[in-house]
Design a protein around this motif. Structure first.
Motif, PDB file in Angstrom:
ATOM      1  N   UNK A  47      15.429  26.725  61.199  1.00 60.11           N
ATOM      2  CA  UNK A  47      14.288  27.450  61.320  1.00 60.11           C
ATOM      3  C   UNK A  47      14.232  28.762  62.234  1.00 60.11           C
ATOM      4  N   UNK A  48      15.486  29.190  62.779  1.00 55.71           N
ATOM      5  CA  UNK A  48      15.661  30.119  63.796  1.00 55.71           C
ATOM      6  C   UNK A  48      14.827  29.873  64.947  1.00 55.71           C
ATOM      7  N   UNK A  49      14.819  28.701  65.526  1.00 58.83           N
ATOM      8  CA  UNK A  49      14.059  28.399  66.712  1.00 58.83           C
ATOM      9  C   UNK A  49      14.353  29.339  67.831  1.00 58.83           C
ATOM     10  N   UNK A  50      13.549  29.745  68.906  1.00 64.66           N
ATOM     11  CA  UNK A  50      13.410  30.392  69.863  1.00 64.66           C
ATOM     12  C   UNK A  50      13.059  29.564  71.224  1.00 64.66           C
ATOM     13  N   UNK A  51      14.129  29.084  72.018  1.00 62.13           N
ATOM     14  CA  UNK A  51      13.460  28.274  72.998  1.00 62.13           C
ATOM     15  C   UNK A  51      12.427  28.881  73.999  1.00 62.13           C
ATOM     16  N   UNK A  52      11.623  28.353  74.678  1.00 67.75           N
ATOM     17  CA  UNK A  52      11.101  28.836  75.787  1.00 67.75           C
ATOM     18  C   UNK A  52      11.626  29.010  76.981  1.00 67.75           C
ATOM     19  N   UNK A  53      11.659  30.195  77.573  1.00 65.78           N
ATOM     20  CA  UNK A  53      12.519  30.343  78.706  1.00 65.78           C
ATOM     21  C   UNK A  53      12.171  29.286  79.865  1.00 65.78           C
ATOM     22  N   UNK A  54      11.007  28.876  79.823  1.00 66.00           N
ATOM     23  CA  UNK A  54      10.657  28.009  81.168  1.00 66.00           C
ATOM     24  C   UNK A  54      10.586  26.634  80.697  1.00 66.00           C
ATOM     25  N   UNK A  55      11.138  26.087  79.705  1.00 70.73           N
ATOM     26  CA  UNK A  55      11.361  24.826  79.316  1.00 70.73           C
ATOM     27  C   UNK A  55      12.842  24.460  79.038  1.00 70.73           C
ATOM     28  N   UNK A  56      12.843  22.895  78.630  1.00 69.95           N
ATOM     29  CA  UNK A  56      14.223  22.498  78.426  1.00 69.95           C
ATOM     30  C   UNK A  56      14.862  22.745  77.360  1.00 69.95           C
ATOM     31  N   UNK A  57      16.003  23.466  77.283  1.00 74.08           N
ATOM     32  CA  UNK A  57      17.039  23.714  76.046  1.00 74.08           C
ATOM     33  C   UNK A  57      18.402  23.549  76.596  1.00 74.08           C
ATOM     34  N   UNK A  58      19.155  23.210  75.503  1.00 72.45           N
ATOM     35  CA  UNK A  58      20.506  22.860  75.621  1.00 72.45           C
ATOM     36  C   UNK A  58      21.529  24.057  74.867  1.00 72.45           C
ATOM     37  N   UNK A  59      20.880  25.023  74.321  1.00 71.72           N
ATOM     38  CA  UNK A  59      21.703  25.925  73.540  1.00 71.72           C
ATOM     39  C   UNK A  59      22.509  26.739  74.482  1.00 71.72           C
ATOM     40  N   UNK A  60      23.640  27.149  73.912  1.00 71.81           N
ATOM     41  CA  UNK A  60      24.356  28.059  74.819  1.00 71.81           C
ATOM     42  C   UNK A  60      23.901  29.281  74.790  1.00 71.81           C
TER      43      UNK A  60
END
Length: 97
Positions: A47-60
């Motif tokens: 779905x072409x997700x865009x992580x929120x800069x201030x939240x938890x994510x693990x994408x490189x």
């Protein structure tokens, strides 16, 4: 879950498109949270997700940068107004620059 209207902010997860945001409250267990986040990211990848800069994510970093189509424009603007990256930090060096 909540829906968010599209906006025109270059680094917003909602830039140029209406968005569904998923919010979680995590337990204080970094390993379990990271595993859950990786699983969610894998399921949502199509779905072409865009992580929120201030939240938890693990994408490189390369993957994250690929989801923000105006990132190059932001870099150019930042270079003009903050050429010495006085307002930078390690996170920005990794994911934005």
């Amino acid at each position: 879950m909540r829906t968010v209207a599209a906006d025109d902010l270059w680094l917003s997860p909602c830039h140029g498109r209406a968005t569904t945001a998923l919010h979680f409250t995590w337990v204080n267990d970094d390993a379990r949270v990271a595993e859950a986040v990786r699983t969610l990211e894998a399921v949502l990848a199509r779905f072409d997700p865009r992580p929120h800069w201030g939240k938890v994510f693990t994408l490189d970093a390369a993957t994250v940068r690929g989801h923000y189509p105006r990132l190059a424009d932001f870099r150019e603007l930042a270079a003009r107004h903050d050429p010495h990256r006085k307002f930078g930090n390690t996170f920005l060096d990794t994911y934005v620059y």
